[in-house]
Design a protein around this motif. Structure first.
Motif, PDB file in Angstrom:
ATOM      1  N   PRO A 507       0.823  -1.216   0.000  1.00 32.38           N
ATOM      2  CA  PRO A 507       0.000   0.000   0.000  1.00 32.38           C
ATOM      3  C   PRO A 507       0.856   1.264   0.000  1.00 32.38           C
ATOM      4  O   PRO A 507       1.566   1.528   0.965  1.00 32.38           O
ATOM      5  N   SER A 508       0.813   2.023  -1.074  1.00 30.14           N
ATOM      6  CA  SER A 508       1.558   3.288  -1.114  1.00 30.14           C
ATOM      7  C   SER A 508       0.946   4.288  -2.082  1.00 30.14           C
ATOM      8  O   SER A 508       1.157   5.490  -1.935  1.00 30.14           O
ATOM      9  N   ILE A 509       0.167   3.813  -3.066  1.00 34.11           N
ATOM     10  CA  ILE A 509      -0.447   4.713  -4.048  1.00 34.11           C
ATOM     11  C   ILE A 509      -1.801   5.176  -3.512  1.00 34.11           C
ATOM     12  O   ILE A 509      -2.660   4.363  -3.169  1.00 34.11           O
ATOM     13  N   ILE A 510      -1.989   6.492  -3.450  1.00 38.80           N
ATOM     14  CA  ILE A 510      -3.227   7.052  -2.899  1.00 38.80           C
ATOM     15  C   ILE A 510      -4.027   7.709  -4.016  1.00 38.80           C
ATOM     16  O   ILE A 510      -3.486   8.492  -4.803  1.00 38.80           O
ATOM     17  N   LEU A 511      -5.306   7.373  -4.089  1.00 35.73           N
ATOM     18  CA  LEU A 511      -6.193   7.925  -5.110  1.00 35.73           C
ATOM     19  C   LEU A 511      -7.303   8.735  -4.452  1.00 35.73           C
ATOM     20  O   LEU A 511      -7.824   8.352  -3.401  1.00 35.73           O
ATOM     21  N   GLU A 512      -7.650   9.852  -5.083  1.00 34.55           N
ATOM     22  CA  GLU A 512      -8.822  10.610  -4.652  1.00 34.55           C
ATOM     23  C   GLU A 512     -10.027  10.051  -5.396  1.00 34.55           C
ATOM     24  O   GLU A 512     -10.033   9.991  -6.628  1.00 34.55           O
ATOM     25  N   ILE A 513     -11.045   9.639  -4.645  1.00 31.66           N
ATOM     26  CA  ILE A 513     -12.190   8.934  -5.217  1.00 31.66           C
ATOM     27  C   ILE A 513     -13.483   9.718  -4.986  1.00 31.66           C
ATOM     28  O   ILE A 513     -13.827  10.060  -3.849  1.00 31.66           O
ATOM     29  N   ALA A 514     -14.191   9.992  -6.076  1.00 31.03           N
ATOM     30  CA  ALA A 514     -15.541  10.548  -5.982  1.00 31.03           C
ATOM     31  C   ALA A 514     -16.530   9.380  -5.998  1.00 31.03           C
ATOM     32  O   ALA A 514     -16.199   8.281  -6.456  1.00 31.03           O
ATOM     33  N   TYR A 515     -17.744   9.608  -5.519  1.00 28.38           N
ATOM     34  CA  TYR A 515     -18.731   8.530  -5.440  1.00 28.38           C
ATOM     35  C   TYR A 515     -20.114   9.160  -5.309  1.00 28.38           C
ATOM     36  O   TYR A 515     -20.248  10.355  -5.016  1.00 28.38           O
ATOM     37  N   SER A 516     -21.144   8.349  -5.513  1.00 30.39           N
ATOM     38  CA  SER A 516     -22.499   8.896  -5.408  1.00 30.39           C
ATOM     39  C   SER A 516     -23.088   8.710  -4.014  1.00 30.39           C
ATOM     40  O   SER A 516     -23.908   9.508  -3.573  1.00 30.39           O
ATOM     41  N   GLU A 517     -22.642   7.650  -3.306  1.00 26.09           N
ATOM     42  CA  GLU A 517     -23.265   7.355  -2.015  1.00 26.09           C
ATOM     43  C   GLU A 517     -22.408   6.366  -1.230  1.00 26.09           C
ATOM     44  O   GLU A 517     -21.738   5.506  -1.809  1.00 26.09           O
ATOM     45  N   ILE A 518     -22.418   6.510   0.104  1.00 31.43           N
ATOM     46  CA  ILE A 518     -21.811   5.511   0.993  1.00 31.43           C
ATOM     47  C   ILE A 518     -22.921   4.587   1.471  1.00 31.43           C
ATOM     48  O   ILE A 518     -23.972   5.051   1.930  1.00 31.43           O
ATOM     49  N   VAL A 519     -22.704   3.275   1.348  1.00 31.80           N
ATOM     50  CA  VAL A 519     -23.715   2.310   1.799  1.00 31.80           C
ATOM     51  C   VAL A 519     -23.052   1.268   2.695  1.00 31.80           C
ATOM     52  O   VAL A 519     -21.850   1.018   2.597  1.00 31.80           O
ATOM     53  N   LYS A 520     -23.833   0.671   3.577  1.00 31.52           N
ATOM     54  CA  LYS A 520     -23.314  -0.426   4.400  1.00 31.52           C
ATOM     55  C   LYS A 520     -23.167  -1.661   3.522  1.00 31.52           C
ATOM     56  O   LYS A 520     -24.012  -1.936   2.670  1.00 31.52           O
ATOM     57  N   SER A 521     -22.080  -2.414   3.748  1.00 30.19           N
ATOM     58  CA  SER A 521     -21.833  -3.583   2.910  1.00 30.19           C
ATOM     59  C   SER A 521     -20.948  -4.590   3.630  1.00 30.19           C
ATOM     60  O   SER A 521     -19.860  -4.236   4.096  1.00 30.19           O
ATOM     61  N   PRO A 522     -21.379  -5.860   3.705  1.00 32.38           N
ATOM     62  CA  PRO A 522     -20.533  -6.898   4.302  1.00 32.38           C
ATOM     63  C   PRO A 522     -19.441  -7.375   3.347  1.00 32.38           C
ATOM     64  O   PRO A 522     -18.563  -8.148   3.727  1.00 32.38           O
ATOM     65  N   GLU A 523     -19.486  -6.879   2.101  1.00 32.71           N
ATOM     66  CA  GLU A 523     -18.534  -7.328   1.079  1.00 32.71           C
ATOM     67  C   GLU A 523     -17.113  -6.846   1.372  1.00 32.71           C
ATOM     68  O   GLU A 523     -16.135  -7.494   1.008  1.00 32.71           O
ATOM     69  N   TYR A 524     -17.008  -5.694   2.043  1.00 30.13           N
ATOM     70  CA  TYR A 524     -15.693  -5.102   2.298  1.00 30.13           C
ATOM     71  C   TYR A 524     -15.395  -5.065   3.796  1.00 30.13           C
ATOM     72  O   TYR A 524     -16.305  -4.979   4.623  1.00 30.13           O
ATOM     73  N   GLU A 525     -14.098  -5.085   4.126  1.00 28.96           N
ATOM     74  CA  GLU A 525     -13.662  -5.191   5.527  1.00 28.96           C
ATOM     75  C   GLU A 525     -14.088  -4.003   6.381  1.00 28.96           C
ATOM     76  O   GLU A 525     -14.259  -4.128   7.591  1.00 28.96           O
ATOM     77  N   SER A 526     -14.261  -2.842   5.763  1.00 28.19           N
ATOM     78  CA  SER A 526     -14.658  -1.643   6.519  1.00 28.19           C
ATOM     79  C   SER A 526     -16.112  -1.689   6.957  1.00 28.19           C
ATOM     80  O   SER A 526     -16.527  -0.935   7.841  1.00 28.19           O
ATOM     81  N   GLY A 527     -16.898  -2.580   6.327  1.00 31.51           N
ATOM     82  CA  GLY A 527     -18.332  -2.628   6.608  1.00 31.51           C
ATOM     83  C   GLY A 527     -19.129  -1.658   5.757  1.00 31.51           C
ATOM     84  O   GLY A 527     -20.354  -1.557   5.881  1.00 31.51           O
ATOM     85  N   TYR A 528     -18.426  -0.934   4.872  1.00 35.83           N
ATOM     86  CA  TYR A 528     -19.076   0.043   3.999  1.00 35.83           C
ATOM     87  C   TYR A 528     -18.595  -0.155   2.564  1.00 35.83           C
ATOM     88  O   TYR A 528     -17.565  -0.786   2.316  1.00 35.83           O
ATOM     89  N   SER A 529     -19.356   0.428   1.640  1.00 37.08           N
ATOM     90  CA  SER A 529     -18.963   0.402   0.234  1.00 37.08           C
ATOM     91  C   SER A 529     -19.332   1.742  -0.392  1.00 37.08           C
ATOM     92  O   SER A 529     -20.145   2.494   0.156  1.00 37.08           O
ATOM     93  N   LEU A 530     -18.730   2.039  -1.535  1.00 39.42           N
ATOM     94  CA  LEU A 530     -19.023   3.272  -2.265  1.00 39.42           C
ATOM     95  C   LEU A 530     -19.776   2.923  -3.541  1.00 39.42           C
ATOM     96  O   LEU A 530     -19.341   2.055  -4.310  1.00 39.42           O
ATOM     97  N   ARG A 531     -20.889   3.602  -3.779  1.00 46.85           N
ATOM     98  CA  ARG A 531     -21.618   3.400  -5.033  1.00 46.85           C
ATOM     99  C   ARG A 531     -21.012   4.279  -6.116  1.00 46.85           C
ATOM    100  O   ARG A 531     -20.717   5.450  -5.895  1.00 46.85           O
ATOM    101  N   PHE A 532     -20.799   3.700  -7.278  1.00 46.67           N
ATOM    102  CA  PHE A 532     -20.264   4.392  -8.457  1.00 46.67           C
ATOM    103  C   PHE A 532     -18.986   5.184  -8.158  1.00 46.67           C
ATOM    104  O   PHE A 532     -18.918   6.392  -8.396  1.00 46.67           O
ATOM    105  N   PRO A 533     -17.954   4.512  -7.622  1.00 48.50           N
ATOM    106  CA  PRO A 533     -16.694   5.217  -7.354  1.00 48.50           C
ATOM    107  C   PRO A 533     -15.981   5.607  -8.649  1.00 48.50           C
ATOM    108  O   PRO A 533     -15.968   4.838  -9.618  1.00 48.50           O
ATOM    109  N   VAL A 534     -15.404   6.801  -8.662  1.00 50.83           N
ATOM    110  CA  VAL A 534     -14.695   7.318  -9.839  1.00 50.83           C
ATOM    111  C   VAL A 534     -13.339   7.857  -9.390  1.00 50.83           C
ATOM    112  O   VAL A 534     -13.258   8.626  -8.427  1.00 50.83           O
TER     113      VAL A 534
END
Length: 563
Positions: A507-534
């Motif tokens: 882990p060393s490359i950092i990206l700025e990410i836009a998105y439409s919405e934050i939603v709860k999600s068991p798919e990812y370790e944080s417990g959240y996911s981003l809808r339509f990340p850009v």
């Protein structure tokens, strides 16, 4: 057990293993506190060294010294000691998913046994790593590899694992600065708040631990800002709305938010240095800014803060042009003509002594008294005073800032002190664009067809309270072929594991990410996911410690739910 030359490195390795065996922060804190207390009693001069090594660092974050060792050089040194080819080391790293674990496995079954070695001490490991940082010039890579080879030859497999990770500053034991600060407080019976403030003012946990042990609370309270030694910047939260923010503060000082590189400028004696948010010294890359500072500000010690932007025909242009200047090491004078820079100053941290406890309203007055404005070169940030009765002043500034090509406005509490490294409600940002997140790339998936040689989708992560990375989204849009190529070239040397089309990376490359919405999600370790990340851009101006957190994502999610 200690050797006559100091505490054995294996004792620190045992601490690393204990830290890695628990996910509970309180347990990690106690493990470290016990060890710090032991070091403080047996070998106090080693305490600042061990404090930094507990974070996987050799130098404080503000230091310009670095080891400058790429993973390829590390693998070559490891191959020599293990009696294998560098390609074998690389294969083992990909299988293990971590170069440290690869070192442990390879040295555990090395072909040529070492018949006699003197046990490694913490001091020996640290001094060898310091020697590496001092090496430059002809044959520097060979000399660095020889020092690494000496360390690996004397190391047990477990020691080799953590030496390797320390060299790459990837300790992977789930310990962040917060845990270290709590451990210092517990070890030497001082208040957490006093430790927190001492760290804010010095940005040096090694120094803080040493002073806590030797001088206690009174010594920590004497630590202060020092021109020439950068501190972390105060951070802004997202404003829920201009009116709401101003009303909550009572009244506010609102400033244009510029889209450039935030800098901290230090004058100490005759020397002027410019540091980024990553605390990286970029003075040599921006000589005209140094010239402006020399002309426009007093020749006395100070620390001021501002934003460097690039302008064309009087208007700001892309952030990426500034990165071209900051990265540049050669032909700087030529770039100076092609990419002209302008500096806006907006705060002062030190002048005739520390000013961070001075209310922002008064700090601004001090800054105004210091600066001789230089048209089109160095100016103060555009600022207005807004009250609930004349909220239009802030709204007009917002509109004017956007028309001028800037990002939006900052809304600042006039009574607030400066709080290094803290993100709070005393400083808010209001942008026209939707809010974005700064996330680190931890993996990816190669594309198909004509994009089969590019990583087309990036796995992104935030950090939790223990500075452990937690995945939150895959991003595949916002990337044209040129950006895909550049990112793939950046990722390639960082790959630690390949499984089919999927890869894991350091882990060393950092990206700025836009998105439409934050939603709860068991798919990812944080417990959240981003809808339509850009993907908006690569953030080369911040470090991995500055990426967004699970806590911030949770806060943003809850804020939306209450609207």
């Amino acid at each position: 057990m200690n050797s006559k030359d100091g505490m054995r490195y294996m004792e620190l390795v045992d601490v690393y293993e204990k830290l890695d065996s628990t996910t509970k922060r309180l347990e990690k804190t106690t493990i470290l506190a016990d060890f710090f207390r032991k070091i403080g009693g047996e070998d106090p001069e080693l305490l600042p060294v061990v404090t930094l090594l507990s974070l996987g660092r050799v130098f404080p974050t503000w230091s310009e010294e670095e080891l400058g060792i790429a993973s390829k050089l590390l693998m070559n040194a490891m191959a020599l000691v293990a009696g294998v080819r560098p390609e074998d080391v690389e294969d083992m790293m990909r299988d293990a998913g971590d170069i440290g674990t690869a070192a442990e496995l390879l040295l555990g079954k090395k072909k040529q046994a070492t018949f006699f070695t003197v046990p490694l001490t913490i001091q020996k490991v640290h001094s060898n790593l310091m020697k590496i940082a001092d090496i430059s010039g002809n044959r520097s890579q060979y000399k660095k590899m020889e020092i690494l080879r000496e360390l690996f030859s004397s190391a047990s497999p477990e020691e080799a694992k953590y030496i390797t990770r320390t060299v790459l500053e990837e300790l992977r034991v789930g310990v962040g600065e917060g845990t270290i600060k709590d451990a210092i407080a517990e070890a030497f019976s001082v208040e957490k708040g006093v430790v927190e403030r001492a760290h804010m003012l010095t940005n040096d946990l090694g120094l803080v631990s040493e002073v806590a042990k030797e001088e206690g609370v009174e010594g920590l309270k004497k630590l202060s800002l020092k021109p020439g030694k950068p501190v972390k910047p105060m951070l802004a939260q997202l404003s829920p709305g201009i009116r709401e923010s101003v009303e909550e503060m009572g009244w506010a000082l609102c400033e244009t938010k510029y889209d450039g590189i935030r800098v901290q400028i230090h004058r100490s004696g005759d020397e002027v240095n410019i540091f980024t948010r990553r605390l990286e010294n970029i003075s040599n890359a921006v000589p005209e800014i140094i010239e402006y500072i020399e002309e426009a500000l007093p020749h006395e010690d100070f620390i001021v803060e501002g934003e460097i932007i690039v302008t064309k025909d009087g208007k700001p242009i892309s952030f990426q042009y500034i990165l071209q200047r900051v990265r540049r090491k050669y032909e700087i004078e030529k770039m100076r003509e092609q990419v002209p820079l302008k500096l806006y100053l907006f705060d002062v941290l030190y002048y005739h002594g520390p000013q961070i406890d001075t209310p922002f309203e008064d700090r601004r007055k001090i800054l105004e008294s210091m600066v001789d404005v230089m048209e089109d070169k160095l100016q103060l940030s555009n600022q207005v005073k807004a009250t609930p009765e004349d909220i239009w002043r802030a709204e007009d500034l917002f509109t004017e800032s956007l028309k001028g090509g800037h990002e939006g406005i900052m809304i600042k509490d006039p009574h607030a002190p400066y709080m290094p490294g803290i993100r709070g409600k005393k400083m808010l940002k209001r942008k026209a664009e939707p809010e974005t997140l700064d996330l680190v790339v931890v993996g990816g998936t190669y594309g198909k067809g004509k994009r089969a040689h590019f990583i087309g989708s990036y796995l992104l992560a935030v950090q939790d309270e223990n500075n452990e990375l937690k995945t939150i989204a895959h991003a595949a849009t916002g990337l044209d072929d040129q950006m895909l190529l550049e990112l793939s070239e950046m990722v390639e040397p960082l790959i630690t594991k390949k499984t089919g089309r999927r890869v894991e990376i350091v882990p060393s490359i950092i990206l700025e990410i836009a998105y439409s919405e934050i939603v709860k999600s068991p798919e990812y370790e944080s417990g959240y996911s981003l809808r339509f990340p850009v993907v908006k851009r690569v953030r080369e101006d911040i470090s991995i410690e500055d990426i967004d957190t699970v806590e911030r994502v949770e806060s943003m999610f809850k804020d939306v739910q209450t609207l």
